[in-house]
Design a protein around this motif. Structure first.
Motif, mmCIF file in Angstrom:
data_model
loop_
_atom_site.group_PDB
_atom_site.id
_atom_site.type_symbol
_atom_site.label_atom_id
_atom_site.label_comp_id
_atom_site.label_asym_id
_atom_site.label_seq_id
_atom_site.Cartn_x
_atom_site.Cartn_y
_atom_site.Cartn_z
ATOM 1 N N THR A 57 0.829 -1.197 0.000
ATOM 2 C CA THR A 57 0.000 0.000 0.000
ATOM 3 C C THR A 57 0.868 1.254 0.000
ATOM 4 N N GLU A 58 0.414 2.245 -0.766
ATOM 5 C CA GLU A 58 1.194 3.470 -0.913
ATOM 6 C C GLU A 58 1.422 4.157 0.423
ATOM 7 N N LYS A 59 0.522 3.952 1.368
ATOM 8 C CA LYS A 59 0.617 4.669 2.642
ATOM 9 C C LYS A 59 1.879 4.292 3.401
ATOM 10 N N ALA A 62 4.909 5.862 1.742
ATOM 11 C CA ALA A 62 4.992 7.293 2.035
ATOM 12 C C ALA A 62 5.436 7.558 3.469
ATOM 13 N N ASP A 139 -2.558 12.407 -9.652
ATOM 14 C CA ASP A 139 -2.300 11.328 -8.691
ATOM 15 C C ASP A 139 -1.828 11.844 -7.334
ATOM 16 N N ALA A 143 -3.794 10.741 -3.968
ATOM 17 C CA ALA A 143 -3.115 9.846 -3.030
ATOM 18 C C ALA A 143 -3.043 10.403 -1.611
ATOM 19 N N GLY A 162 1.056 11.087 -0.873
ATOM 20 C CA GLY A 162 1.399 9.960 -1.728
ATOM 21 C C GLY A 162 2.901 9.713 -1.705
ATOM 22 N N PRO A 163 3.330 8.509 -2.079
ATOM 23 C CA PRO A 163 4.759 8.187 -2.048
ATOM 24 C C PRO A 163 5.522 8.845 -3.189
ATOM 25 N N PRO A 166 7.285 5.903 -6.788
ATOM 26 C CA PRO A 166 6.767 4.556 -6.500
ATOM 27 C C PRO A 166 7.248 3.482 -7.476
ATOM 28 N N VAL A 185 3.178 -0.924 -6.078
ATOM 29 C CA VAL A 185 2.757 0.016 -5.040
ATOM 30 C C VAL A 185 1.356 0.478 -5.423
ATOM 31 N N ASP A 187 -2.760 2.027 -4.552
ATOM 32 C CA ASP A 187 -3.682 2.871 -3.789
ATOM 33 C C ASP A 187 -5.071 2.289 -4.030
ATOM 34 N N LEU A 196 0.302 2.920 -8.524
ATOM 35 C CA LEU A 196 1.161 4.103 -8.575
ATOM 36 C C LEU A 196 2.519 3.800 -9.179
#
Length: 232
Positions: A57-59, A62, A139, A143, A162-163, A166, A185, A187, A196
């Motif tokens: 997950t992008e979270k 990030a 994005d 994100a 967001g990251p 990615p 990666v 979202d 992403l």
């Protein structure tokens, strides 16, 4: 350690005639200052098999990049207060519908782009069309995560952007784990999903969105920020 599916969701799905298992990986809560590579090695290295796809997950990407900000450190400008009132809120996430997340969108995307997205959205929404704000804002705006009732502490008092890079992150994690596997990666939420960055081509990313579109892992107390897609 495997986790459980999001409430009411199955752990298998069939896409274009092929069955896929979606295997959640339960982890501890990722904290600012954590090293992503070490975290992935700890929880995913022994879980993945050749041919698997690991989605992250992008979270958590990030957060490990230092892109999590406590609400009480963000001072929204008047424009952020104004614009946030007009963002459509959903049961699945606050999005930019709070001053702090809108403030971070203005910083991330630039004021002109956010203003243009808001202006176009105001016009097209009057004609019954939705989604133009995020299509134009891009994005980076989409994100941004704000706290919801299901957000795990300490992120129930934080905004996570967001990251960065990615696609490079996905490539690095693939190299880190070695073997015949792919990394993405993602979202994903109950409204759909975006890839992403990944080590796949566009067709592979499109297929992954279809495999994960029902959000089998959840974003809250399930505490499953990693998952594996495996041919059933």
């Amino acid at each position: 350690m495997s986790g459980e599916a999001n409430a009411g969701k199955a752990l298998t799905v069939t896409v274009e005639g092929t069955s896929y298992a979606r295997i959640p990986i339960r982890t501890r809560v990722v904290m600012p200052g954590d090293d992503l590579d070490a975290f992935i090695l700890e929880y995913a290295k022994d879980a993945v098999q050749p041919g698997d796809l690991l989605f992250v997950t992008e979270k958590i990407v990030a957060i490990t990049q230092g892109r999590s900000f406590k609400l009480d450190t963000i001072a929204p400008r008047k424009l952020a207060l104004f614009l946030s009132k007009y963002v459509t809120r959903t049961p699945y996430g606050i999005g930019l519908g709070m001053p702090e997340t809108m403030e971070m969108a203005l910083r991330e995307c630039g004021t002109p782009r956010i203003l243009f997205a808001a202006a176009v959205s105001a016009v097209t929404k009057a004609f019954g069309r939705k989604g133009d704000f995020y299509r134009i804002a891009g994005d980076k705006a989409r994100a941004i995560d704000g706290p919801t009732k299901g957000t795990i502490p300490p992120y129930n008092q934080a905004v996570v952007l967001g990251p960065e890079r990615p696609r490079e992150v996905a490539a690095r994690l693939k190299s880190l784990l070695g073997g015949d596997l792919q990394v993405a990666v993602v979202d994903i939420n109950d409204l759909g999903g975006n890839i992403l960055g990944s080590t796949m081509d566009k067709a592979g990313e499109k297929r992954l969105v279809a495999i994960l579109k029902d959000n089998p892992l959840g974003q809250g107390h399930e505490s499953t920020p990693l998952g594996i897609v495996r041919h059933g």
